[in-house]
Write an enzyme that holds these catalytic residues in place. Structure first.
Site, PDB file in Angstrom:
ATOM      1  N   LYS A 193       0.838  -1.209   0.000  1.00 27.78           N
ATOM      2  CA  LYS A 193       0.000   0.000   0.000  1.00 27.78           C
ATOM      3  C   LYS A 193       0.867   1.252   0.000  1.00 27.78           C
ATOM      4  O   LYS A 193       0.515   2.246  -0.636  1.00 27.78           O
ATOM      5  CB  LYS A 193      -0.939   0.018   1.209  1.00 27.78           C
ATOM      6  N   LYS A 207      -4.828 -10.283  -6.704  1.00 25.90           N
ATOM      7  CA  LYS A 207      -6.011 -10.438  -5.855  1.00 25.90           C
ATOM      8  C   LYS A 207      -7.091  -9.443  -6.284  1.00 25.90           C
ATOM      9  O   LYS A 207      -6.794  -8.295  -6.583  1.00 25.90           O
ATOM     10  CB  LYS A 207      -5.583 -10.148  -4.409  1.00 25.90           C
ATOM     11  N   LYS A 219     -10.995  -4.145  -3.633  1.00 25.92           N
ATOM     12  CA  LYS A 219     -12.010  -3.091  -3.622  1.00 25.92           C
ATOM     13  C   LYS A 219     -11.514  -1.810  -4.250  1.00 25.92           C
ATOM     14  O   LYS A 219     -12.245  -1.058  -4.835  1.00 25.92           O
ATOM     15  CB  LYS A 219     -12.343  -2.750  -2.167  1.00 25.92           C
TER      16      LYS A 219
HETATM   17  P1  ATP Z   1      -8.831  -2.884  -0.290  1.00 22.71           P
HETATM   18  O1  ATP Z   1      -8.596  -3.157  -1.746  1.00 22.71           O
HETATM   19  O2  ATP Z   1      -9.480  -1.550  -0.012  1.00 22.71           O
HETATM   20  O3  ATP Z   1      -7.654  -3.181   0.588  1.00 22.71           O
HETATM   21  P2  ATP Z   1     -10.065  -5.431   0.063  1.00 22.71           P
HETATM   22  O4  ATP Z   1     -10.800  -5.774  -1.168  1.00 22.71           O
HETATM   23  O5  ATP Z   1      -8.764  -6.094   0.317  1.00 22.71           O
HETATM   24  O6  ATP Z   1      -9.960  -3.868   0.164  1.00 22.71           O
HETATM   25  P3  ATP Z   1     -10.896  -5.562   2.870  1.00 22.71           P
HETATM   26  O7  ATP Z   1     -11.925  -4.675   3.455  1.00 22.71           O
HETATM   27  O8  ATP Z   1      -9.473  -5.254   3.133  1.00 22.71           O
HETATM   28  O9  ATP Z   1     -11.069  -5.678   1.276  1.00 22.71           O
HETATM   29  O10 ATP Z   1     -11.202  -7.050   3.265  1.00 22.71           O
HETATM   30  C1  ATP Z   1     -12.406  -7.557   3.766  1.00 22.71           C
HETATM   31  C2  ATP Z   1     -12.308  -9.065   3.860  1.00 22.71           C
HETATM   32  O11 ATP Z   1     -12.310  -9.627   2.538  1.00 22.71           O
HETATM   33  C3  ATP Z   1     -11.000  -9.566   4.506  1.00 22.71           C
HETATM   34  O12 ATP Z   1     -11.296 -10.683   5.329  1.00 22.71           O
HETATM   35  C4  ATP Z   1     -10.160  -9.986   3.338  1.00 22.71           C
HETATM   36  O13 ATP Z   1      -9.232 -10.982   3.687  1.00 22.71           O
HETATM   37  C5  ATP Z   1     -11.215 -10.500   2.362  1.00 22.71           C
HETATM   38  N1  ATP Z   1     -10.775 -10.384   0.976  1.00 22.71           N
HETATM   39  C6  ATP Z   1     -10.386  -9.255   0.338  1.00 22.71           C
HETATM   40  N2  ATP Z   1     -10.081  -9.502  -0.954  1.00 22.71           N
HETATM   41  C7  ATP Z   1     -10.263 -10.837  -1.125  1.00 22.71           C
HETATM   42  C8  ATP Z   1     -10.111 -11.718  -2.250  1.00 22.71           C
HETATM   43  N3  ATP Z   1      -9.717 -11.275  -3.422  1.00 22.71           N
HETATM   44  N4  ATP Z   1     -10.397 -13.029  -2.059  1.00 22.71           N
HETATM   45  C9  ATP Z   1     -10.819 -13.482  -0.864  1.00 22.71           C
HETATM   46  N5  ATP Z   1     -10.976 -12.709   0.231  1.00 22.71           N
HETATM   47  C10 ATP Z   1     -10.714 -11.403   0.110  1.00 22.71           C
END
Ligand code: ATP
Ligand code: LTN
Length: 334
Positions: A115, A196, A199
């Protein structure tokens, strides 16, 4: 002897509309565990501001996330669903834990490194992010932390911080365990199966958002990157990550066994795979979208539910922060 129900805690950032990776990697597990265990699900707004956020967007996304979690099956009667900033103990606990956490432990975190690279100016809060996460978890005597694979290192750190505090000041915290499901732990980006799904990536075709329309879902799945082969089977081969990702999505939305899925697609091409995946996702998300559309029209009701959640959370977190303060030598307010 009375045995205490297993305590489960997890958090999710109100940093944008949820995608199917969040749903399959995290939320589905949280919903499945409701009832048998004591569940806390926290909307982590303090974490969200570790990267710049627009204040109005953050407020809107916080309520949207609450609505989406409830629409996905989180039942506020069975799960303590609350907003992190409503419970002061999280920020206070973070401060106390900061003062037992060596800087070197934080500089090693891979999420921080990734990040930080994306930011022009890195905020102190971003480095401190995992200590706040440790406070979240430790305040509730959490046994299990169900998360996606990307959070494993942060949970290990929370374990180390708990161990260090317990060692320095006497037994205070339960040492938590990460719980990571095998399938769905890491849903990959549809336009790049080596990354991955995230969001905060807004490229069209990267993710399927839970509120996407059926046409948008078909558009994204049709363009998903696959590979030059023809075989439709589950595989850990990185060269076949695209097809494997589509199969995992299909598996988790339909609940079918891997053998049944491979038999279903035997002799078929990638076009058929994509059509079936898109339809399975559309059907799986339909009831969630419908409930979300209803819930979001009543922000006062959402705020009421979140206030009840915060009250339940405080009942657990407040005595714990007092204990932490007492242990480190503060004079407690009378
Ligand atoms: P950002 O991109 O803003 O970091 P993020 O998509 O990683 O967001 P988080 O709010 O950080 O989302 O994560 C919420 C939950 O979703 C966490 O338990 C995280 O491990 C899970 N998660 C996030 N992305 C994935 C993915 N691609 N596959 C499976 N689980 C995920
Ligand atoms: N860092 C996590 C969100 C999070 C969390 C938590 C997860 C904040 N506090 C406590 C589990 C337990 C993320 O980005 N997914």
């Amino acid at each position: 002897m009375t045995t205490r129900k297993t305590r489960v805690f997890s958090g999710i950032q109100p940093s944008g509309m949820l995608h199917i990776g969040n749903y399959l990697g995290a939320i589905q597990q949280w919903v499945a565990g409701q009832g048998q265990k004591t569940n806390f699900i926290c909307i982590v707004d303090l974490h969200a501001i570790t990267v710049p956020q627009d204040p109005e967007a953050l407020r809107r996304q916080t309520r949207e996330l609450a609505a989406l979690l409830i629409a996905s099956g989180i039942d506020p009667q069975q799960t303590t669903l609350f907003v992190q900033s409503h419970v002061r103990a999280h920020a206070e606990g973070c401060w106390v834990l900061n003062c037992v956490t060596p800087l070197g432990w934080l500089e090693r975190m891979t999420q921080y490194k990734t990040k930080a690279q994306k930011q022009e100016s890195v905020l102190t809060g971003l480095l401190d992010y995992p200590v706040l996460q440790a406070a979240d978890i430790l305040l509730y005597d959490t046994d299990e932390v169900p998360v996606g694979d990307d959070q494993k290192q942060h949970i290990e750190l929370a374990r180390d911080i708990a161990g260090r505090f317990n060692h320095l000041f006497g037994e205070t915290f339960v040492v938590p365990k990460p719980v990571i499901r095998e399938s769905g732990a890491r849903i990959m980006a549809l336009n790049d199966p080596s990354a991955k799904m995230s969001k905060s990536d807004f490229t069209r075709g990267h993710a399927i958002r839970i509120t996407d329309t059926p046409d948008e879902i078909r558009w994204v799945v049709k363009r998903a990157v696959t590979d030059p082969g023809r075989d439709i089977s589950f595989s850990a081969d990185p060269d076949r990550a695209g097809v494997n990702n589509l199969l995992q999505i299909y598996e988790l939305f339909t609940g079918q066994s891997r053998a049944a899925i491979e038999a279903h697609f035997a002799g078929k091409g990638y076009g058929a795979l994509k059509t079936d995946v898109a339809e399975a996702v559309i059907e799986g998300l339909r009831p969630i979208r419908e409930r979300f559309d209803q819930l979001i029209t009543d922000p006062a009701e959402l705020d009421r539910l979140l206030a009840i959640g915060a009250e339940h959370a405080r009942a657990v977190a407040d005595p714990k922060i007092r204990l932490m303060m007492e242990r480190v030598g503060f004079v407690l307010p009378a």
